[in-house]
Enzyme design. Structure first.
Site, PDB file in Angstrom:
ATOM      1  N   TYR A 230      -7.331   1.289  -0.007  1.00  0.00           N
ATOM      2  CA  TYR A 230      -6.201   1.841   0.759  1.00  0.00           C
ATOM      3  C   TYR A 230      -6.371   3.333   1.037  1.00  0.00           C
ATOM      4  O   TYR A 230      -6.375   3.744   2.216  1.00  0.00           O
ATOM      5  CB  TYR A 230      -4.861   1.517   0.071  1.00  0.00           C
ATOM      6  CG  TYR A 230      -3.696   2.175   0.773  1.00  0.00           C
ATOM      7  CD1 TYR A 230      -3.196   1.683   1.976  1.00  0.00           C
ATOM      8  CD2 TYR A 230      -3.104   3.333   0.251  1.00  0.00           C
ATOM      9  CE1 TYR A 230      -2.150   2.313   2.647  1.00  0.00           C
ATOM     10  CE2 TYR A 230      -2.057   3.964   0.915  1.00  0.00           C
ATOM     11  CZ  TYR A 230      -1.585   3.449   2.113  1.00  0.00           C
ATOM     12  OH  TYR A 230      -0.550   4.085   2.774  1.00  0.00           O
ATOM     13  N   LYS A 234      -7.033   5.156   4.722  1.00  0.00           N
ATOM     14  CA  LYS A 234      -6.136   6.164   5.302  1.00  0.00           C
ATOM     15  C   LYS A 234      -6.902   7.455   5.589  1.00  0.00           C
ATOM     16  O   LYS A 234      -6.662   8.125   6.592  1.00  0.00           O
ATOM     17  CB  LYS A 234      -4.945   6.429   4.368  1.00  0.00           C
ATOM     18  CG  LYS A 234      -3.990   5.264   4.184  1.00  0.00           C
ATOM     19  CD  LYS A 234      -3.362   4.763   5.471  1.00  0.00           C
ATOM     20  CE  LYS A 234      -2.252   5.636   6.010  1.00  0.00           C
ATOM     21  NZ  LYS A 234      -1.570   5.019   7.174  1.00  0.00           N
TER      22      LYS A 234
HETATM   23  N1  LIG Z   1       5.509   3.406   1.838  1.00  0.00           N
HETATM   24  C1  LIG Z   1       5.049   4.592   1.462  1.00  0.00           C
HETATM   25  O1  LIG Z   1       5.430   5.126   0.403  1.00  0.00           O
HETATM   26  C2  LIG Z   1       4.070   5.310   2.327  1.00  0.00           C
HETATM   27  C3  LIG Z   1       3.595   4.785   3.524  1.00  0.00           C
HETATM   28  N2  LIG Z   1       2.711   5.494   4.298  1.00  0.00           N
HETATM   29  C4  LIG Z   1       2.216   4.994   5.573  1.00  0.00           C
HETATM   30  O2  LIG Z   1       3.335   4.755   6.407  1.00  0.00           O
HETATM   31  C5  LIG Z   1       3.062   3.682   7.301  1.00  0.00           C
HETATM   32  C6  LIG Z   1       4.182   2.683   7.227  1.00  0.00           C
HETATM   33  O3  LIG Z   1       4.249   2.195   5.897  1.00  0.00           O
HETATM   34  P1  LIG Z   1       5.463   1.307   5.388  1.00  0.00           P
HETATM   35  O4  LIG Z   1       6.556   1.352   6.370  1.00  0.00           O
HETATM   36  O5  LIG Z   1       5.724   1.658   3.994  1.00  0.00           O
HETATM   37  O6  LIG Z   1       4.764  -0.121   5.404  1.00  0.00           O
HETATM   38  P2  LIG Z   1       5.290  -1.496   5.973  1.00  0.00           P
HETATM   39  O7  LIG Z   1       4.364  -2.529   5.483  1.00  0.00           O
HETATM   40  O8  LIG Z   1       6.743  -1.673   5.673  1.00  0.00           O
HETATM   41  O9  LIG Z   1       5.142  -1.302   7.532  1.00  0.00           O
HETATM   42  C7  LIG Z   1       3.935  -1.438   8.195  1.00  0.00           C
HETATM   43  C8  LIG Z   1       4.183  -2.201   9.471  1.00  0.00           C
HETATM   44  O10 LIG Z   1       2.935  -2.339  10.138  1.00  0.00           O
HETATM   45  C9  LIG Z   1       2.847  -3.665  10.605  1.00  0.00           C
HETATM   46  N3  LIG Z   1       1.461  -4.080  10.679  1.00  0.00           N
HETATM   47  C10 LIG Z   1       0.621  -4.312   9.646  1.00  0.00           C
HETATM   48  N4  LIG Z   1      -0.545  -4.733  10.100  1.00  0.00           N
HETATM   49  C11 LIG Z   1      -0.448  -4.750  11.441  1.00  0.00           C
HETATM   50  C12 LIG Z   1      -1.339  -5.102  12.467  1.00  0.00           C
HETATM   51  N5  LIG Z   1      -2.578  -5.556  12.215  1.00  0.00           N
HETATM   52  N6  LIG Z   1      -0.911  -5.006  13.736  1.00  0.00           N
HETATM   53  C13 LIG Z   1       0.338  -4.577  14.014  1.00  0.00           C
HETATM   54  N7  LIG Z   1       1.220  -4.263  13.097  1.00  0.00           N
HETATM   55  C14 LIG Z   1       0.829  -4.337  11.812  1.00  0.00           C
HETATM   56  C15 LIG Z   1       3.586  -4.511   9.597  1.00  0.00           C
HETATM   57  O11 LIG Z   1       3.984  -5.756  10.149  1.00  0.00           O
HETATM   58  C16 LIG Z   1       4.736  -3.600   9.223  1.00  0.00           C
HETATM   59  O12 LIG Z   1       5.854  -3.855  10.022  1.00  0.00           O
HETATM   60  C17 LIG Z   1       1.699   3.121   6.891  1.00  0.00           C
HETATM   61  O13 LIG Z   1       0.735   3.602   7.789  1.00  0.00           O
HETATM   62  C18 LIG Z   1       1.480   3.681   5.495  1.00  0.00           C
HETATM   63  O14 LIG Z   1       0.116   3.848   5.231  1.00  0.00           O
HETATM   64  C19 LIG Z   1       2.299   6.736   3.928  1.00  0.00           C
HETATM   65  C20 LIG Z   1       2.733   7.291   2.767  1.00  0.00           C
HETATM   66  C21 LIG Z   1       3.650   6.638   1.871  1.00  0.00           C
HETATM   67  C1  LIG Z   2       3.074   1.826 -14.167  1.00  0.00           C
HETATM   68  C2  LIG Z   2       4.372   1.242 -13.687  1.00  0.00           C
HETATM   69  C3  LIG Z   2       5.426   1.455 -14.731  1.00  0.00           C
HETATM   70  O1  LIG Z   2       6.746   1.307 -14.355  1.00  0.00           O
HETATM   71  C4  LIG Z   2       4.811   1.878 -12.383  1.00  0.00           C
HETATM   72  C5  LIG Z   2       3.960   1.463 -11.221  1.00  0.00           C
HETATM   73  C6  LIG Z   2       4.472   2.137 -10.020  1.00  0.00           C
HETATM   74  C7  LIG Z   2       3.535   1.981  -8.815  1.00  0.00           C
HETATM   75  C8  LIG Z   2       3.691   0.585  -8.277  1.00  0.00           C
HETATM   76  C9  LIG Z   2       3.836   3.056  -7.792  1.00  0.00           C
HETATM   77  C10 LIG Z   2       3.641   4.446  -8.406  1.00  0.00           C
HETATM   78  C11 LIG Z   2       3.217   5.374  -7.284  1.00  0.00           C
HETATM   79  C12 LIG Z   2       3.309   4.531  -6.038  1.00  0.00           C
HETATM   80  C13 LIG Z   2       2.457   4.947  -4.829  1.00  0.00           C
HETATM   81  C14 LIG Z   2       2.714   6.372  -4.408  1.00  0.00           C
HETATM   82  O2  LIG Z   2       4.092   6.592  -4.166  1.00  0.00           O
HETATM   83  C15 LIG Z   2       1.909   6.790  -3.218  1.00  0.00           C
HETATM   84  C16 LIG Z   2       1.795   5.791  -2.138  1.00  0.00           C
HETATM   85  C17 LIG Z   2       1.493   6.222  -0.892  1.00  0.00           C
HETATM   86  C18 LIG Z   2       1.217   5.347   0.153  1.00  0.00           C
HETATM   87  O3  LIG Z   2       0.726   5.754   1.200  1.00  0.00           O
HETATM   88  C19 LIG Z   2       1.460   3.893  -0.007  1.00  0.00           C
HETATM   89  C20 LIG Z   2       2.234   3.541  -1.229  1.00  0.00           C
HETATM   90  C21 LIG Z   2       1.810   4.344  -2.459  1.00  0.00           C
HETATM   91  C22 LIG Z   2       0.349   3.979  -2.760  1.00  0.00           C
HETATM   92  C23 LIG Z   2       2.739   3.998  -3.644  1.00  0.00           C
HETATM   93  C24 LIG Z   2       2.559   2.512  -4.097  1.00  0.00           C
HETATM   94  C25 LIG Z   2       3.296   2.169  -5.387  1.00  0.00           C
HETATM   95  C26 LIG Z   2       2.964   3.124  -6.527  1.00  0.00           C
HETATM   96  C27 LIG Z   2       1.506   2.968  -6.901  1.00  0.00           C
END
Ligand SMILES: NC(=O)C1=CN([C@@H]2O[C@H](COP(=O)(O)OP(=O)(O)OC[C@H]3O[C@@H](n4cnc5c(N)ncnc54)[C@H](O)[C@@H]3O)[C@@H](O)[C@H]2O)C=CC1
Ligand SMILES: C[C@@H](CO)CCC[C@@H](C)[C@H]1CC[C@H]2[C@@H]3[C@H](O)CC4=CC(=O)CC[C@]4(C)[C@H]3CC[C@]12C
EC number: 1.1.1.-
Length: 440
Positions: A230, A234
């Site tokens: 992952y 990214k």
């Molecule tokens: N959730 C988090 O804490 C973080 C997320 N991100 C980034 O933010 C973005 C959004 O993440 P989230 O909303 O958390 O994830 P999510 O899984 O909720 O949303 C991702 C969306 O992309 C769509 N998708 C996946 N594969 C696809 C494909 N092949 N074609 C078209 N659509 C596709 C999915 O159907 C989904 O709706 C991602 O790029 C992720 O890497 C970055 C930092 C933290």
């Molecule tokens: C050891 C466990 C005890 O309770 C807790 C495990 C928590 C994990 C599942 C999360 C801890 C940190 C998270 C990640 C972090 O916030 C950074 C991220 C950035 C992204 O771009 C995608 C999601 C994630 C990797 C996020 C995923 C879940 C954790 C690893």
């Protein structure tokens, strides 16, 4: 009744466009500072270099849409713009879509592109802005090209977020890296000039050595070395986006790109938070501390991340020289806390308690359990998908300090968080309560 519309180009079926209000797909027509960036140009151990994989986008635009007018001319400032949000039905994507509809006055059409379209899109179609739902896959270059054609701005949030071993490394690479390459090539071919990419803190770290990143900013030196698919994907995708800045797009003008790096996003729709809540309920209201309270983990509210995307997209044209090719951490007023203590800000008011001022299990035992989970995942893979939250990677991320302290987005494009910490907290608590009770 949703209108189903198939966009044909070059004799092939394009992305499925569902519910186009006026049954039309394209409405074309419109228009560095030395800050380097907290590395993120790190190494992906065991992963191919960028150019070793697929070549450039092959699909042509065929009959799609009119030709683009280059740039958004001053005289056309009042012109309505076409935005495309990839991954627009995901956790973050939905917030970006709603934020655009609420806060982008120049929005004329909003294209929501996702592999899985959410039913909530239907309710958006009654508003003044045309909302075009496009079911498509970013790994399919022709589907991406069809969706991008005629868009002025692309916000690329689609991604495969998997740190639990649910998807194969190849699939993660295909969606996150090749998908991003397809988006870039589509912009170049169609003349779309503005691209905002949702990157991640994971592009920087935590690294494989577990070095702390303590309240760092975009210029903080950090040894970014990744092994997990992952963060590798990214980092590679972010590099593609930044390197594409300045490329000539169809019509002769330069592409302007930037990347936003959220830390761990929380808020309405955050599935892992909901999972922790349900797990706590199953355990009689208790959660057990596994990570020392002293380990700080960066978190940012989804509404503020969405707002940052909207602002960045809006300002990319006017501040192209400053913002083009730049990275920005996403930040707001959320407090610095450990991953578990932060979650308790929401789960506590929902009735859960975190047991232990210190971790209940010794760290070596957690490492052992995480390794055991990884082994079980590997052994069981032919039979069943075993993907628990705890594995060596998630343990390392949760157990390594990674927090940001920066004002770069404020300096470059005037970002101020839209939601205070109190608002973000209240909104998230209300959502957890509702999501938890609907699961009962
Ligand atoms: N959730 C988090 O804490 C973080 C997320 N991100 C980034 O933010 C973005 C959004 O993440 P989230 O909303 O958390 O994830 P999510 O899984 O909720 O949303 C991702 C969306 O992309 C769509 N998708 C996946 N594969 C696809 C494909 N092949 N074609 C078209 N659509 C596709 C999915 O159907 C989904 O709706 C991602 O790029 C992720 O890497 C970055 C930092 C933290
Ligand atoms: C050891 C466990 C005890 O309770 C807790 C495990 C928590 C994990 C599942 C999360 C801890 C940190 C998270 C990640 C972090 O916030 C950074 C991220 C950035 C992204 O771009 C995608 C999601 C994630 C990797 C996020 C995923 C879940 C954790 C690893």
């Amino acid at each position: 009744m949703p209108v189903e519309h198939r966009v044909a180009a070059r004799g092939r079926l394009r992305a499925r466009v569902v519910g186009v209000v006026a049954g039309r797909v394209s409405v074309p027509g419109m228009g560095q500072e030395g800050e380097g960036g907290a590395s993120g140009r790190g190494r992906c151990v065991g992963w191919p270099a960028l150019d070793e994989r697929r070549g450039p986008l092959q699909a042509s635009l065929g009959t799609l849409g009119q030709r683009l007018q280059p740039g958004m001319a001053d005289s056309a400032q009042a012109q309505k713009l076409v935005y495309l949000v990839t991954g627009g039905c995901g956790f973050l994507g939905e917030h970006v879509v709603r934020m655009l509809l609420q806060r982008e006055p120049r929005l004329g059409e909003l294209r929501v592109f996702d592999r899985h379209l959410g039913p909530w899109l239907e309710e958006l179609k009654t508003g003044p802005v045309r909302v075009t739902a496009i079911q498509g896959d970013v790994t399919e270059a022709h589907e991406v090209a069809a969706a991008v054609a005629g868009a002025h701005v692309v916000i690329h949030t689609a991604g495969l977020v998997d740190v639990f071993g649910r998807a194969s490394p190849e699939t993660i690479h295909e969606v996150n890296v090749q998908g991003t390459r397809n988006v870039i090539e589509a912009c170049v071919q169609t003349g779309t000039r503005f691209l905002v990419y949702t990157s991640s803190m994971e592009v920087v770290g935590p690294n494989t050595k577990g070095h702390p990143f303590y309240r760092g900013n975009e210029d903080t030196l950090y040894e970014a070395v990744h092994r997990h698919p992952y963060p590798c994907s990214k980092a590679l995708a972010e590099r593609l986006v930044l390197e594409a800045n300045g490329r000539e797009v169809h019509g002769g003008l330069p592409l302007v790109t930037c990347a936003l790096r959220p830390t761990g996003i929380y808020g309405e729709g955050h599935q892992i938070m909901r999972d922790f809540y349900r797990q706590g309920l199953r355990l009689g209201g208790w959660l057990f501390r596994a990570i020392p309270a002293s380990v700080e983990h960066g978190r940012v509210y989804v509404g503020n991340v969405a707002w940052m995307h909207v602002l960045a997209a809006r300002e990319l044209e006017r501040r192209a020289a400053l913002m083009g090719g730049q990275v920005y951490f996403c930040y707001d007023g959320s407090p610095y806390k450990s991953y578990e203590d932060f979650n308790m800000e929401f789960l506590g008011p929902c009735g859960l308690q975190l047991v232990g001022a210190r971790p209940l299990l010794p760290y070596w035992l957690l490492v052992f359990l995480a390794a055991l989970n990884a082994l079980l995942q590997w052994l069981l893979r032919p039979l069943v998908l075993y993907a628990p939250l705890l594995n060596p990677y998630t343990l390392a991320v949760a157990n390594t300090t990674f927090t940001v302290s920066t004002d770069k987005a404020q300096r470059h494009f005037g970002y101020e968080p839209l939601f205070s910490w109190e608002d973000s907290r209240t909104r998230t608590i209300l959502w957890v309560q509702a999501a938890g009770s609907s699961a009962q």
